[in-house]
Scaffold this motif. Structure first.
Motif, short mmCIF file in Angstrom:
data_model
loop_
_atom_site.label_atom_id
_atom_site.label_comp_id
_atom_site.label_asym_id
_atom_site.label_seq_id
_atom_site.Cartn_x
_atom_site.Cartn_y
_atom_site.Cartn_z
N GLY A 213 0.82 -1.20 0.00
CA GLY A 213 0.00 0.00 0.00
C GLY A 213 0.85 1.24 0.00
O GLY A 213 2.09 1.17 0.07
N PRO A 214 0.21 2.41 -0.06
CA PRO A 214 0.95 3.66 -0.24
C PRO A 214 1.90 4.01 0.90
O PRO A 214 2.85 4.76 0.70
CB PRO A 214 -0.15 4.71 -0.39
N MET A 215 1.66 3.49 2.10
CA MET A 215 2.51 3.85 3.24
C MET A 215 3.67 2.89 3.44
O MET A 215 4.48 3.10 4.35
CB MET A 215 1.68 3.90 4.52
N LEU A 216 3.77 1.84 2.64
CA LEU A 216 4.79 0.82 2.88
C LEU A 216 6.21 1.38 2.88
O LEU A 216 6.98 1.11 3.84
CB LEU A 216 4.65 -0.31 1.87
N PRO A 217 6.63 2.16 1.88
CA PRO A 217 8.01 2.67 1.92
C PRO A 217 8.30 3.50 3.17
O PRO A 217 9.37 3.38 3.78
CB PRO A 217 8.11 3.51 0.64
N GLU A 218 7.34 4.35 3.56
CA GLU A 218 7.54 5.18 4.74
C GLU A 218 7.67 4.34 6.01
O GLU A 218 8.57 4.57 6.84
CB GLU A 218 6.37 6.15 4.89
N LEU A 219 6.80 3.34 6.16
CA LEU A 219 6.85 2.52 7.38
C LEU A 219 8.11 1.67 7.42
O LEU A 219 8.66 1.42 8.50
CB LEU A 219 5.60 1.66 7.47
N MET A 220 8.57 1.22 6.27
CA MET A 220 9.82 0.45 6.24
C MET A 220 11.00 1.30 6.70
O MET A 220 11.91 0.80 7.39
CB MET A 220 10.07 -0.10 4.84
N ARG A 221 10.98 2.58 6.37
CA ARG A 221 12.05 3.48 6.84
C ARG A 221 11.93 3.76 8.33
O ARG A 221 12.93 3.79 9.05
CB ARG A 221 12.00 4.80 6.06
N ARG A 222 10.71 3.97 8.79
CA ARG A 222 10.51 4.36 10.18
C ARG A 222 10.65 3.22 11.17
O ARG A 222 10.96 3.44 12.34
CB ARG A 222 9.12 5.00 10.34
N TYR A 223 10.40 1.98 10.70
CA TYR A 223 10.43 0.82 11.60
C TYR A 223 11.39 -0.24 11.04
O TYR A 223 10.96 -1.29 10.56
CB TYR A 223 9.02 0.25 11.75
#
Length: 342
Positions: A213-223
């Motif tokens: 989904g659209p948030m996957l890249p961001e969450l992979m960076r943050r967590y």
């Protein structure tokens, strides 16, 4: 032969609970000898949905829907979603005086509030007006039905969900080589799914996320310490479920959450907030734990038996889902007159 026309804005190749529900329903209806015509964005030119380009919005018109209805001559019309296809189908049905049923799949007011400062009362007002002329509005759970009654919705029928036990069952876990216990969520990776509430928890072992989904890249960076497995289907998805000790469902905007019963069917206890879906599926059973403190629910679910989770899943089937749909749709045709609304 019964002929069912289903108008929906959510359809393949999208992967979500609405598509899974409607696809399984169509299979059941066809297995029972019915003819089914799905009207979806595939029948029209489309444009990308603002803020969510993976979803295509149909440039549907009531004239085209009316033509499709006249050509197919359905026994019953079901309008599954409140988007452009659903609006066009609703308008066409009202123009021709045809009865129809609708269904309520998504808590759009809460969904939109996650993305823009739109008052829930405004969106619920639109939804209430959309569903008002339907002979019946099918809703996924009894708790969701009660919530909508309180908001002024009428003609509501509780419509269960199911699970494909040929696919989802206790299976050989994947060798993930992650420290246990393993806490898993399976979800579209988007703001309305509240995944960060899970990822922020202080839990022992490992967190595992399956989905795209659209948030996957961001969450992979943050967590960076969370294991993201991407989208999975079929046997691989069942094995990811089976690899978990607890399935975590952090969403507060779903109306049911089919992933809940998929996890249970794989023998995995559930931890969730007290929201529609978890309340109906988990409350009062030993299949999971519900709490306003999600961490507390996760830790409590660790002590539950996988056999109890599996047993609870047996209360849900696509056959029962189709039974409710058929009865409601055919009863609607026996009504003396269509309530007209614009």
């Amino acid at each position: 032969m019964n002929r069912f026309l289903i108008a929906t804005d959510a359809w393949q190749p999208q992967v979500n609970g609405v598509v899974r529900t409607l696809s399984s329903l169509c299979d059941q209806l066809r297995d029972r000898g019915a003819e089914v015509r799905v009207v979806s964005p595939l029948d029209f030119r489309t444009v990308a949905c603002p803020t969510y380009p993976e979803i295509r919005l149909a440039l549907a018109s009531a004239d085209r829907l009316g033509q499709i209805i006249d050509e197919f001559q359905p026994t019953a019309i079901h309008i599954a979603t409140e988007g452009p296809v659903g609006l066009a189908a609703r308008r066409a049905a009202l123009r021709s005086g045809r009865r129809f049923t609708t269904s309520f799949h998504t808590r759009f007011p809460e969904y939109l509030r996650k993305r823009a400062p739109i008052p829930e009362s405004l969106t619920y007002g639109f939804l209430r007006r959309f569903h008002a002329p339907a002979s019946a509005c099918l809703v996924p759970t009894e708790s969701m039905r009660r919530k909508l009654v309180d908001l002024g919705f009428r003609n509501l029928v509780t419509w269960t969900r199911g699970v494909d036990r040929r696919q989802f069952h206790p299976a050989e876990p994947i060798a993930l080589n992650l420290p246990g216990p393993i806490f898993l969520t399976v979800s579209r990776i988007a703001p309305e799914k509240n995944i960060e509430a899970f990822l922020d928890l202080d839990l022992p072992g490992s967190k595992l996320v399956v989905g795209d989904g659209p948030m996957l890249p961001e969450l992979m960076r943050r967590y960076p310490h969370v294991h993201f497995a991407g989208a999975q289907t079929g046997e691989a998805l069942a094995r990811y479920y089976a690899s978990a000790d607890v399935f975590v469902f952090p969403s507060k905007t779903d109306t049911f959450g089919i992933v809940l019963i998929e996890a249970l069917a794989c023998g995995v206890p559930v931890a969730a907030y007290p929201e529609p879906g978890p309340i109906d599926v988990i409350a009062g059973s030993n299949a999971g734990r519900i709490s306003t403190d999600l961490r507390e629910a996760c830790l409590a679910a660790l002590s539950l038996q996988r056999s109890d989770a599996l047993e609870r899943s047996k209360a849900y089937s696509w056959e029962a889902c189709a039974d409710v749909f058929l009865q409601t749709s055919l009863e609607a045709q026996a009504e003396p007159a269509l309530r007209l609304a614009s």
